[in-house]
Design a protein around this motif. Sequence first.
Motif, PDB file in Angstrom:
ATOM      1  N   ARG B  44       6.955  89.663 -41.503  1.00 40.32           N
ATOM      2  CA  ARG B  44       8.204  88.947 -41.760  1.00 40.32           C
ATOM      3  C   ARG B  44       8.048  87.989 -42.948  1.00 40.32           C
ATOM      4  O   ARG B  44       7.080  87.246 -43.028  1.00 40.32           O
ATOM      5  CB  ARG B  44       8.538  88.126 -40.515  1.00 40.32           C
ATOM      6  N   LYS B  98      13.874  91.219 -34.829  1.00 38.17           N
ATOM      7  CA  LYS B  98      13.757  89.783 -35.097  1.00 38.17           C
ATOM      8  C   LYS B  98      12.350  89.238 -34.937  1.00 38.17           C
ATOM      9  O   LYS B  98      12.167  88.021 -34.886  1.00 38.17           O
ATOM     10  CB  LYS B  98      14.759  89.003 -34.250  1.00 38.17           C
ATOM     11  N   GLY B  99      11.391  90.139 -34.844  1.00 37.73           N
ATOM     12  CA  GLY B  99      10.017  89.685 -34.614  1.00 37.73           C
ATOM     13  C   GLY B  99       9.311  89.180 -35.857  1.00 37.73           C
ATOM     14  O   GLY B  99       9.910  89.015 -36.925  1.00 37.73           O
ATOM     15  N   GLU B 100       8.002  88.965 -35.691  1.00 43.39           N
ATOM     16  CA  GLU B 100       7.168  88.466 -36.803  1.00 43.39           C
ATOM     17  C   GLU B 100       6.682  89.626 -37.674  1.00 43.39           C
ATOM     18  O   GLU B 100       6.234  89.427 -38.796  1.00 43.39           O
ATOM     19  CB  GLU B 100       5.923  87.758 -36.240  1.00 43.39           C
ATOM     20  N   SER B 124       9.462  96.096 -33.132  1.00 41.65           N
ATOM     21  CA  SER B 124       9.447  94.717 -33.608  1.00 41.65           C
ATOM     22  C   SER B 124       8.485  93.960 -32.700  1.00 41.65           C
ATOM     23  O   SER B 124       8.638  93.960 -31.473  1.00 41.65           O
ATOM     24  CB  SER B 124      10.870  94.148 -33.513  1.00 41.65           C
ATOM     25  N   GLU B 126       6.906  90.548 -31.318  1.00 44.48           N
ATOM     26  CA  GLU B 126       7.261  89.137 -31.207  1.00 44.48           C
ATOM     27  C   GLU B 126       6.473  88.541 -30.052  1.00 44.48           C
ATOM     28  O   GLU B 126       6.566  89.030 -28.926  1.00 44.48           O
ATOM     29  CB  GLU B 126       8.770  89.019 -30.959  1.00 44.48           C
ATOM     30  N   LYS B 127       5.715  87.538 -30.351  1.00 50.22           N
ATOM     31  CA  LYS B 127       4.925  86.849 -29.312  1.00 50.22           C
ATOM     32  C   LYS B 127       4.136  87.833 -28.451  1.00 50.22           C
ATOM     33  O   LYS B 127       4.193  87.785 -27.219  1.00 50.22           O
ATOM     34  CB  LYS B 127       5.849  86.005 -28.429  1.00 50.22           C
TER      35      LYS B 127
END
Lengths: 149, 149, 149, 149
Positions: B44, B98-100, B124, B126-127
Amino acid sequence: MNDAAFAPVDAAIRAALDKQGFMKLVGAKVDALAPGRAVMSLERRSEVLQQHGFFHGGVIAFLVDNATTVAAGTLADREAGQGVLTAEYKLNFTSPAKGERIVCEAQVLRPGKRMSVVEAKVFSHEKGQAKLCAVALATIAMVEAPALI
Amino acid sequence: MNDAAFAPVDAAIRAALDKQGFMKLVGAKVDALAPGRAVMSLERRSEVLQQHGFFHGGVIAFLVDNATTVAAGTLADREAGQGVLTAEYKLNFTSPAKGERIVCEAQVLRPGKRMSVVEAKVFSHEKGQAKLCAVALATIAMVEAPALI
Amino acid sequence: MNDAAFAPVDAAIRAALDKQGFMKLVGAKVDALAPGRAVMSLERRSEVLQQHGFFHGGVIAFLVDNATTVAAGTLADREAGQGVLTAEYKLNFTSPAKGERIVCEAQVLRPGKRMSVVEAKVFSHEKGQAKLCAVALATIAMVEAPALI
Amino acid sequence: MNDAAFAPVDAAIRAALDKQGFMKLVGAKVDALAPGRAVMSLERRSEVLQQHGFFHGGVIAFLVDNATTVAAGTLADREAGQGVLTAEYKLNFTSPAKGERIVCEAQVLRPGKRMSVVEAKVFSHEKGQAKLCAVALATIAMVEAPALI
């Protein structure tokens, strides 16, 4: 929709596109917007090519992605808070994009309350001639959300 | 194909990708190559997002374009001068990315002498969790030409 | 959803399919229904073949059309009056369907409130072996209407 | 290609279609063939409908499958033993096909030596009016084989 009615739609879409980091990185331009229609283009430079000097397929896909979504977005019911979201598209490459510029023309074939079907054609312009380099068919969801485009 | 046999294929594909201006501009990385398979990823950063802070659909399409073509390219008959060319693909977006980081995993479903069918899934991250954000189906032409990938 | 909860859904879908003139004409059967999943099959007979003795591509498309829509339909919110409608699909043929029977397995990849994404694989069964003959990716609209499937 | 040159192509394609069991079962007709173009139609009858009285999506897909393949087949190099094979297509449904007759018009967008890209539009005819009910984009492989269509 007459020109005066379309002016704020045109402005809102251009403002949304200006906030797309990727639109800036790629360097694409909006050539024309009209109800049900969007035209975007990109000049040749080394950063948007693949290893043989043609426009990268992913660049062409990006133009198709944005132009089809925007074409549907011109018909969104903005007063009712409707926006658009790309559901899917299919893209055929018909010839190498080796011109000086590529132009993506997207046209809504069937506007819908829930989803719109949009066609796109991408032309490679070289020495004054335009050659079809890709053709696409997209489904754009019309959503109840702060206008996404 | 064992690891030793695949090593020069791996090297040739990475060298070709290094010559893609657009691959550099986007900043995508090759995470893994194996016979019939390619994994690419992208971190990202604001330049690859759209106006709501999600990875741009066009970026996802670029990863799909490259990863599916490369996956087919791992199986090209290089000694016979065979290369690959993206014929077409279809891409469904399943959730906002919407992730990293996004990761595209492409796998050949049916290798062919004339054309190969390749599936891709984009996740995606994410965390520590991976969520499917896009799925694609591609047709890659196997061509008699100096290896395109 | 447990088996008891799914029983009326199963029955409603089979009843709807029984009213399809084309389902009868083709002679397709429902092999299995489960939440997010549908399996349909068709036995070989001359009426469903093309001129070289393979199952006709249009027959395979029909199975994909029905099985993907039904797979999404198993997850419709029937109490809220939700039904399903085929928005689009894309279909790749991977080998000639020359077996005694074809089986289409459809699986929802991403269920949605507005639309669901469904994958389908079609296998040709011949002498106890199943070979992939087609793969598809479909978008099914979840609509507020008397359940269409 | 003039009319005299096209006559044997026209005859060969009609003969091949006459051998399709499924073409007969469905009851579709060839309305027109020309270089790069094919038009097929189907009259309404209960056997080709779904449960709400519309033409079944699978019937529409069948027309698209056959018409796109035939359109590409009109341009095959028959003297060189070239035939055609459906590689893939994508189909969007744009409105319910509730007319008395559906007509599928397929047009080659880009003829190729190895593969051709074909567009199809399906119209539902009702009380003298034609309404677009589906649009499709197909990839047809041009193969070195006894002409398949």
